[in-house]
Design a protein around this motif. Structure first.
Motif, PDB file in Angstrom:
ATOM      1  N   ASP A 257      -7.909   5.365 -19.283  1.00 42.88           N
ATOM      2  CA  ASP A 257      -8.291   5.863 -20.605  1.00 42.88           C
ATOM      3  C   ASP A 257      -7.276   6.862 -21.141  1.00 42.88           C
ATOM      4  OD1 ASP A 257     -10.597   4.359 -20.735  1.00 42.88           O
ATOM      5  OD2 ASP A 257     -11.766   5.871 -19.649  1.00 42.88           O
ATOM      6  N   LYS A 258      -6.416   7.348 -20.257  1.00 41.14           N
ATOM      7  CA  LYS A 258      -5.426   8.343 -20.696  1.00 41.14           C
ATOM      8  C   LYS A 258      -4.029   7.749 -20.718  1.00 41.14           C
ATOM      9  CE  LYS A 258      -7.996  12.280 -18.911  1.00 41.14           C
ATOM     10  NZ  LYS A 258      -8.200  13.073 -17.703  1.00 41.14           N
ATOM     11  N   SER A 259      -3.743   6.858 -19.779  1.00 40.06           N
ATOM     12  CA  SER A 259      -2.396   6.295 -19.646  1.00 40.06           C
ATOM     13  C   SER A 259      -2.441   4.799 -19.894  1.00 40.06           C
ATOM     14  CB  SER A 259      -1.881   6.504 -18.218  1.00 40.06           C
ATOM     15  OG  SER A 259      -1.781   7.859 -17.913  1.00 40.06           O
ATOM     16  N   ILE A 260      -1.303   4.267 -20.249  1.00 42.94           N
ATOM     17  CA  ILE A 260      -1.194   2.819 -20.370  1.00 42.94           C
ATOM     18  C   ILE A 260      -0.598   2.293 -19.070  1.00 42.94           C
ATOM     19  CG2 ILE A 260      -0.025   0.957 -21.631  1.00 42.94           C
ATOM     20  CD1 ILE A 260      -0.396   2.722 -24.150  1.00 42.94           C
ATOM     21  N   ILE A 261      -1.411   1.543 -18.354  1.00 42.68           N
ATOM     22  CA  ILE A 261      -0.993   1.002 -17.046  1.00 42.68           C
ATOM     23  C   ILE A 261      -0.719  -0.481 -17.252  1.00 42.68           C
ATOM     24  CG2 ILE A 261      -1.703   0.598 -14.671  1.00 42.68           C
ATOM     25  CD1 ILE A 261      -3.743   2.895 -15.023  1.00 42.68           C
TER      26      ILE A 261
ATOM     27  N   LYS B 109      -1.723  -5.682  -6.528  1.00 37.12           N
ATOM     28  CA  LYS B 109      -3.102  -5.208  -6.524  1.00 37.12           C
ATOM     29  C   LYS B 109      -3.226  -3.888  -5.757  1.00 37.12           C
ATOM     30  CE  LYS B 109      -7.427  -6.809  -4.897  1.00 37.12           C
ATOM     31  NZ  LYS B 109      -8.174  -7.912  -4.276  1.00 37.12           N
ATOM     32  N   ASN B 110      -2.561  -3.812  -4.621  1.00 37.31           N
ATOM     33  CA  ASN B 110      -2.671  -2.591  -3.823  1.00 37.31           C
ATOM     34  C   ASN B 110      -2.047  -1.385  -4.508  1.00 37.31           C
ATOM     35  OD1 ASN B 110      -4.203  -3.091  -1.448  1.00 37.31           O
ATOM     36  ND2 ASN B 110      -2.584  -4.487  -0.782  1.00 37.31           N
ATOM     37  N   VAL B 111      -0.939  -1.618  -5.179  1.00 43.10           N
ATOM     38  CA  VAL B 111      -0.328  -0.503  -5.910  1.00 43.10           C
ATOM     39  C   VAL B 111      -1.276  -0.040  -7.015  1.00 43.10           C
ATOM     40  CG1 VAL B 111       1.538   0.112  -7.498  1.00 43.10           C
ATOM     41  CG2 VAL B 111       2.069  -1.062  -5.365  1.00 43.10           C
ATOM     42  N   LEU B 112      -1.835  -1.004  -7.719  1.00 44.20           N
ATOM     43  CA  LEU B 112      -2.760  -0.654  -8.796  1.00 44.20           C
ATOM     44  C   LEU B 112      -3.953   0.134  -8.249  1.00 44.20           C
ATOM     45  CD1 LEU B 112      -3.625  -0.892 -11.757  1.00 44.20           C
ATOM     46  CD2 LEU B 112      -4.673  -3.092 -11.203  1.00 44.20           C
ATOM     47  N   LEU B 113      -4.514  -0.326  -7.137  1.00 45.85           N
ATOM     48  CA  LEU B 113      -5.661   0.369  -6.536  1.00 45.85           C
ATOM     49  C   LEU B 113      -5.287   1.798  -6.144  1.00 45.85           C
ATOM     50  CD1 LEU B 113      -7.151  -2.450  -4.266  1.00 45.85           C
ATOM     51  CD2 LEU B 113      -8.265  -1.390  -6.241  1.00 45.85           C
TER      52      LEU B 113
ATOM     53  N   PHE C  20       4.104   1.513 -15.087  1.00 51.51           N
ATOM     54  CA  PHE C  20       4.101   0.055 -14.876  1.00 51.51           C
ATOM     55  C   PHE C  20       4.486  -0.345 -13.467  1.00 51.51           C
ATOM     56  CE2 PHE C  20       8.489  -1.677 -14.846  1.00 51.51           C
ATOM     57  CZ  PHE C  20       9.189  -0.491 -14.962  1.00 51.51           C
ATOM     58  N   ILE C  21       3.981  -1.501 -13.101  1.00 53.38           N
ATOM     59  CA  ILE C  21       4.310  -2.085 -11.800  1.00 53.38           C
ATOM     60  C   ILE C  21       5.456  -3.070 -12.025  1.00 53.38           C
ATOM     61  CG2 ILE C  21       3.434  -3.409  -9.844  1.00 53.38           C
ATOM     62  CD1 ILE C  21       0.640  -2.317 -10.539  1.00 53.38           C
ATOM     63  N   ALA C  22       6.572  -2.790 -11.363  1.00 54.88           N
ATOM     64  CA  ALA C  22       7.834  -3.467 -11.682  1.00 54.88           C
ATOM     65  C   ALA C  22       7.975  -4.754 -10.862  1.00 54.88           C
ATOM     66  CB  ALA C  22       8.997  -2.512 -11.433  1.00 54.88           C
TER      67      ALA C  22
ATOM     68  N   ARG D  76       0.835  -1.208   0.000  1.00 50.62           N
ATOM     69  CA  ARG D  76       0.000   0.000   0.000  1.00 50.62           C
ATOM     70  C   ARG D  76       0.867   1.254   0.000  1.00 50.62           C
ATOM     71  NH1 ARG D  76      -5.401  -1.109   2.005  1.00 50.62           N
ATOM     72  NH2 ARG D  76      -5.587  -3.376   2.102  1.00 50.62           N
ATOM     73  N   LEU D  77       0.474   2.225  -0.795  1.00 47.19           N
ATOM     74  CA  LEU D  77       1.284   3.444  -0.934  1.00 47.19           C
ATOM     75  C   LEU D  77       0.851   4.486   0.098  1.00 47.19           C
ATOM     76  CD1 LEU D  77       1.336   3.660  -4.843  1.00 47.19           C
ATOM     77  CD2 LEU D  77       2.987   2.571  -3.307  1.00 47.19           C
ATOM     78  N   HIS D  78       1.775   5.399   0.382  1.00 46.93           N
ATOM     79  CA  HIS D  78       1.480   6.418   1.400  1.00 46.93           C
ATOM     80  C   HIS D  78       1.436   7.813   0.773  1.00 46.93           C
ATOM     81  CE1 HIS D  78       5.752   7.217   1.239  1.00 46.93           C
ATOM     82  NE2 HIS D  78       6.052   5.995   1.667  1.00 46.93           N
ATOM     83  N   LEU D  79       1.228   8.799   1.622  1.00 47.80           N
ATOM     84  CA  LEU D  79       1.026  10.154   1.102  1.00 47.80           C
ATOM     85  C   LEU D  79       2.306  10.730   0.498  1.00 47.80           C
ATOM     86  CD1 LEU D  79      -1.404  11.665   3.747  1.00 47.80           C
ATOM     87  CD2 LEU D  79      -1.893  10.431   1.640  1.00 47.80           C
TER      88      LEU D  79
END
Ligand code: TRP
Length: 336
Positions: A77-81, A63-67, A41-43, A16-19
């Motif tokens: 719709d704007k970026s390629i994830i 999953k948490n990073v993506l969320l 991208f998620i590495a 999970r990411l922080h502020l």
């Protein structure tokens, strides 16, 4: 999309990411995606370079990073994830790049030098360093060159890697007498203003962070632990906001000009105590994060959708990466 310049950047799936991530990285990406053809991208391969034997949390971490990304406004719709391991073309490009990269260029990499020092301090043998970890700067080069990327938004700690990427791109172009690869430039991200609750850099391992996904209650509890002006011991002591880097620092991020003035006066005149100030701050922080957290919750409850987003993004990334890889293979003059 076609005539926009391309950017790409990524993060290891650490959970999970922080502020600090939000204000230091994600907000910037959200702005950049309007202007550039963007790949984020998620590495997950990079995660394996150091955590190859701690993979139990890997799926959840991805999953948490993506969320957190989606909640923060990275827009599919704007970026390629995409997920790194869903784009095998990167690994293929890595093979070709590894052939032309002098070993001592990799050894020069400052991150590896730091690592060597850490291992020495821990009295671990540097020869335990895995082949994959050693080669990680070349893998990062492959990530970047896979899209013939023009700019790489990164923090100062990653600039040396982008320099190496430029060196490798130039060497490739020289060896194969082409101008095939763009020499990408770092797009330096401002250092995050967000300190950890204890005044150090915000970081997961320091237990001083506020997560994007923390509940409002947890956020409030954490803010209560934030350090304030150490010379202000009792409520009727007059405080100095300049010595209150954490809590007053947060006010400057989350409060309006009026809010900042109000707490500043309240502190200096001792009309507002630290507890009350933190309480108000927690409300502000929660208000600001509420839409982000609500969005996160919506995605969280839709497993199918987030899978689709990652899968679709990865398909798009593959298409571009294949085009770039095929071109490189031609330039090298491989048999086809
Ligand atoms: N090395 C980066 C980090 O540790 C992650 C990363 C891997 C990256 N490949 C990249 C960042 C390509 C930008 C571009 O944070």
């Amino acid at each position: 999309m076609e005539n926009k310049k391309r950017i790409m950047s990524g993060m290891r799936p650490t959970g999970r990411l922080h502020l600090g991530h939000y204000f230091g990285v994600l907000k910037n990406w959200v702005d950049l995606q309007e202007k550039y053809e963007s790949y984020f991208f998620i590495a997950d391969w990079h995660a394996l370079t150091t955590k190859y034997n701690q993979t139990d949390d890997l799926k959840d971490n991805v999953k948490n990073v993506l969320l957190d990304w989606l909640a923060s406004g990275i827009d599919p719709d704007k970026s390629i994830i995409y997920l790194q391991s869903f784009v095998p073309e990167t690994a293929m490009l890595h093979i070709y790049l590894s052939m032309i990269t002098p070993k001592n260029w990799v050894e020069r990499d400052p991150t590896l030098k730091d690592l060597a020092k850490i291992m020495k301090d821990k009295q671990e043998n540097m020869s335990n360093l895995s082949y994959g970890l050693f080669g990680y700067p070349v893998l990062m080069t492959a990530d970047i060159l896979s899209f013939n990327t023009h700019f790489v938004p990164v923090g100062i700690d990653q600039v040396a890697h982008v320099e190496l990427t430029r060196d490798i791109a130039r060497r490739f172009n020289n060896i194969y007498k082409s101008e095939y690869f763009v020499e990408p430039q770092p797009l330096l991200t401002k250092i995050s203003l967000m300190k950890g609750l204890d005044g150090n850099k915000m970081g997961k391992s320091f237990h001083n962070d506020i997560k994007i996904s923390d509940s409002e209650e947890v956020t409030e509890k954490k803010i209560k632990t934030g350090i304030t002006d150490r010379n202000r011991i009792r409520k009727d002591d007059k405080g100095n906001p300049d010595n209150c880097e954490v809590i007053f620092g947060y006010w400057q991020i989350f409060g309006s000009e009026n809010d900042v003035k109000e707490v500043c006066d309240g502190c200096k005149n001792a009309t507002m105590g630290c507890a009350q100030c933190k309480q108000k701050l927690a409300q502000k922080v929660n208000e600001t994060l509420r839409p982000i957290r609500e969005k996160r919750m919506q995605y969280e409850n839709n497993e199918k959708l987030i899978r689709e987003i990652l899968y679709d993004g990865s398909q798009k990334a593959r298409k571009k990466a294949k085009e770039v890889l095929d071109g490189a293979i031609d330039v090298i003059k491989m048999y086809k």
